[in-house]
Design a protein around this motif. Structure first.
Motif, mmCIF file in Angstrom:
data_model
loop_
_atom_site.group_PDB
_atom_site.id
_atom_site.type_symbol
_atom_site.label_atom_id
_atom_site.label_comp_id
_atom_site.label_asym_id
_atom_site.label_seq_id
_atom_site.Cartn_x
_atom_site.Cartn_y
_atom_site.Cartn_z
ATOM 1 N N LEU A 1 0.848 -1.201 0.000
ATOM 2 C CA LEU A 1 0.000 0.000 0.000
ATOM 3 C C LEU A 1 0.876 1.242 0.000
ATOM 4 N N TYR A 2 0.589 2.132 -0.924
ATOM 5 C CA TYR A 2 1.274 3.418 -0.952
ATOM 6 C C TYR A 2 0.433 4.496 -0.284
ATOM 7 N N ASN A 3 -0.846 4.175 -0.073
ATOM 8 C CA ASN A 3 -1.770 5.088 0.613
ATOM 9 C C ASN A 3 -2.832 4.274 1.340
ATOM 10 N N SER A 4 -3.286 4.784 2.468
ATOM 11 C CA SER A 4 -4.533 4.306 3.051
ATOM 12 C C SER A 4 -5.640 5.180 2.463
ATOM 13 N N LEU A 5 -6.780 4.578 2.146
ATOM 14 C CA LEU A 5 -7.866 5.296 1.491
ATOM 15 C C LEU A 5 -9.168 5.145 2.276
ATOM 16 N N PHE A 6 -9.907 6.252 2.364
ATOM 17 C CA PHE A 6 -11.190 6.257 3.057
ATOM 18 C C PHE A 6 -12.175 7.037 2.192
ATOM 19 N N ARG A 7 -13.072 6.308 1.529
ATOM 20 C CA ARG A 7 -14.008 6.958 0.618
ATOM 21 C C ARG A 7 -15.405 7.009 1.232
ATOM 22 N N PHE A 8 -16.032 8.174 1.150
ATOM 23 C CA PHE A 8 -17.404 8.375 1.568
ATOM 24 C C PHE A 8 -18.119 9.102 0.429
ATOM 25 N N ASP A 9 -18.785 8.357 -0.449
ATOM 26 C CA ASP A 9 -19.410 8.913 -1.651
ATOM 27 C C ASP A 9 -18.378 9.668 -2.484
ATOM 28 N N ASP A 10 -18.572 10.964 -2.675
ATOM 29 C CA ASP A 10 -17.652 11.749 -3.501
ATOM 30 C C ASP A 10 -16.577 12.456 -2.679
ATOM 31 N N LEU B 1 -13.036 11.716 -0.496
ATOM 32 C CA LEU B 1 -12.003 10.697 -0.355
ATOM 33 C C LEU B 1 -10.850 11.250 0.469
ATOM 34 N N LEU B 2 -10.508 10.546 1.540
ATOM 35 C CA LEU B 2 -9.363 10.915 2.366
ATOM 36 C C LEU B 2 -8.198 10.002 1.996
ATOM 37 N N VAL B 3 -7.101 10.616 1.586
ATOM 38 C CA VAL B 3 -5.915 9.887 1.128
ATOM 39 C C VAL B 3 -4.796 10.107 2.137
ATOM 40 N N ASN B 4 -4.312 9.018 2.734
ATOM 41 C CA ASN B 4 -3.260 9.077 3.743
ATOM 42 C C ASN B 4 -2.002 8.395 3.181
ATOM 43 N N PRO B 5 -1.072 9.166 2.581
ATOM 44 C CA PRO B 5 0.122 8.561 1.973
ATOM 45 C C PRO B 5 0.966 7.815 3.005
ATOM 46 N N TRP C 1 8.054 5.693 4.056
ATOM 47 C CA TRP C 1 8.891 4.587 4.536
ATOM 48 C C TRP C 1 9.315 4.819 5.984
ATOM 49 N N GLY C 2 9.093 3.810 6.815
ATOM 50 C CA GLY C 2 9.554 3.845 8.195
ATOM 51 C C GLY C 2 8.687 4.632 9.150
ATOM 52 N N GLN C 3 7.608 5.251 8.640
ATOM 53 C CA GLN C 3 6.743 6.073 9.491
ATOM 54 C C GLN C 3 5.340 5.484 9.555
ATOM 55 N N PRO C 4 4.714 5.493 10.733
ATOM 56 C CA PRO C 4 3.334 5.004 10.833
ATOM 57 C C PRO C 4 2.387 5.931 10.082
ATOM 58 N N ALA C 5 1.282 5.377 9.600
ATOM 59 C CA ALA C 5 0.335 6.173 8.809
ATOM 60 C C ALA C 5 -0.161 7.392 9.573
ATOM 61 N N SER C 6 -0.299 7.278 10.886
ATOM 62 C CA SER C 6 -0.828 8.393 11.681
ATOM 63 C C SER C 6 0.073 9.612 11.640
ATOM 64 N N ALA C 7 1.370 9.411 11.359
ATOM 65 C CA ALA C 7 2.335 10.520 11.340
ATOM 66 C C ALA C 7 2.469 11.159 9.966
ATOM 67 N N ASN C 8 1.790 10.597 8.968
ATOM 68 C CA ASN C 8 1.936 11.083 7.600
ATOM 69 C C ASN C 8 0.782 12.001 7.201
ATOM 70 N N PRO C 9 0.984 12.856 6.186
ATOM 71 C CA PRO C 9 -0.056 13.810 5.782
ATOM 72 C C PRO C 9 -1.337 13.108 5.327
ATOM 73 N N LEU C 10 -2.412 13.860 5.304
ATOM 74 C CA LEU C 10 -3.694 13.358 4.798
ATOM 75 C C LEU C 10 -4.329 14.443 3.950
ATOM 76 N N PHE C 11 -4.861 14.030 2.786
ATOM 77 C CA PHE C 11 -5.488 14.962 1.857
ATOM 78 C C PHE C 11 -6.954 14.590 1.674
ATOM 79 N N GLU C 12 -7.811 15.586 1.730
ATOM 80 C CA GLU C 12 -9.236 15.363 1.483
ATOM 81 C C GLU C 12 -9.560 15.814 0.064
ATOM 82 N N LEU C 13 -10.072 14.884 -0.741
ATOM 83 C CA LEU C 13 -10.447 15.169 -2.120
ATOM 84 C C LEU C 13 -11.952 15.141 -2.277
#
Length: 249
Positions: free
Chosen positions: A188-197, A199-203, A206-218
């Motif tokens: 996985l290069y991103n965790s994805l959370f889609r709610f209709d239209d 989408l939250l993208v959590n890149p 390497w070496g970092q937990p997902a919680s520490a990485n940026p998140l983009f709302e599309l």
């Protein structure tokens, strides 16, 4: 009419009076921004975007010129957070409760998704009962991809245990019409959370937990934008994943 502004205000439960007070303008001015599509002064655009927690360019996209595709994709970016942990819990709850057609989740463990909202399984079942298609895709605890990610993060073999613990929250969803839970063995290069239209993208870094990485709302605006680009990757992983059975754990 500025449909984007109106829709975001409804989603955030912000009234014209609330926005007028925040921007220090008359409520009739805000109503003109919404109903007549009037563009506010720059300082007011900044204030509106900050109050609603979205990107200014989403509410007032740049005029299309010779690069319309690029502008559309940029306008799909609603908000950016420095890390996943900084996304307010009410944002997750609001998006989940407002979904009418799709809820898709692609993660390795997604422990936070349930631990920060103990009613998440019940809420997902409620949305499925309302006709929403719910698809949850977790890492296979015994798969190679999980082992690799565990080593990269240096967490001593605990990722498999985290996934198994996370899955316990969703046992009651098995057999619920409209709900499917699968396990993947994919990098996985991103965790994805889609709610209709939305989408939250959590890149993944390497070496970092997902919680520490940026998140983009599309926010999806049309075909072949950033939203579809990421949503398509979910579908690709979902097709290769296998159904999860609690008995197999």
């Amino acid at each position: 009419m500025n449909e984007r502004l109106r829709t975001v205000m409804i989603q955030r439960k912000v009234t014209p009076e609330d926005l007028a007070a925040s921007c220090e303008v008359d409520v009739k001015t805000v109503e003109r921004w919404i109903s007549l599509g009037r563009q506010p002064l720059r300082r007011h655009r900044w204030a509106v975007a900050k109050h609603l927690g979205v990107d200014e360019s989403y509410l007032w996209p740049p005029d299309a010129d010779d690069t319309p595709g690029q502008l559309t994709e940029q306008a799909e970016l609603v908000a950016a957070f420095p890390n996943r942990a900084s996304v307010p819990q009410q944002t997750w709850v609001r998006l989940l409760k407002s979904a009418q057609e799709h809820i898709d989740v692609l993660v390795f463990s997604g422990t936070f998704f349930a631990q920060t909202n103990p009613r998440v399984a019940a809420m997902l079942a409620e949305r499925a009962d309302a006709g929403v298609r719910v698809r949850l895709c977790f890492g296979d605890p015994s798969g190679k991809a999980v082992a690799v990610r565990d080593k990269e993060e240096g967490i001593g073999g605990t990722l498999s245990a985290k996934i198994r613990a996370s899955l316990t929250y969703y046992r009651k969803l098995i057999g619920t019409p409209g709900c499917d839970v699968r396990l993947h063995d994919t990098t996985l290069y991103n965790s994805l959370f889609r709610f209709d239209d939305a989408l939250l993208v959590n890149p993944h870094v390497w070496g970092q937990p997902a919680s520490a990485n940026p998140l983009f709302e599309l926010r999806r605006l049309g075909d072949d934008g950033w939203f579809d680009h990421y949503a398509g990757s979910f579908d690709g992983v979902w097709e290769t994943a296998k159904p999860w059975s609690p008995e197999s754990m």
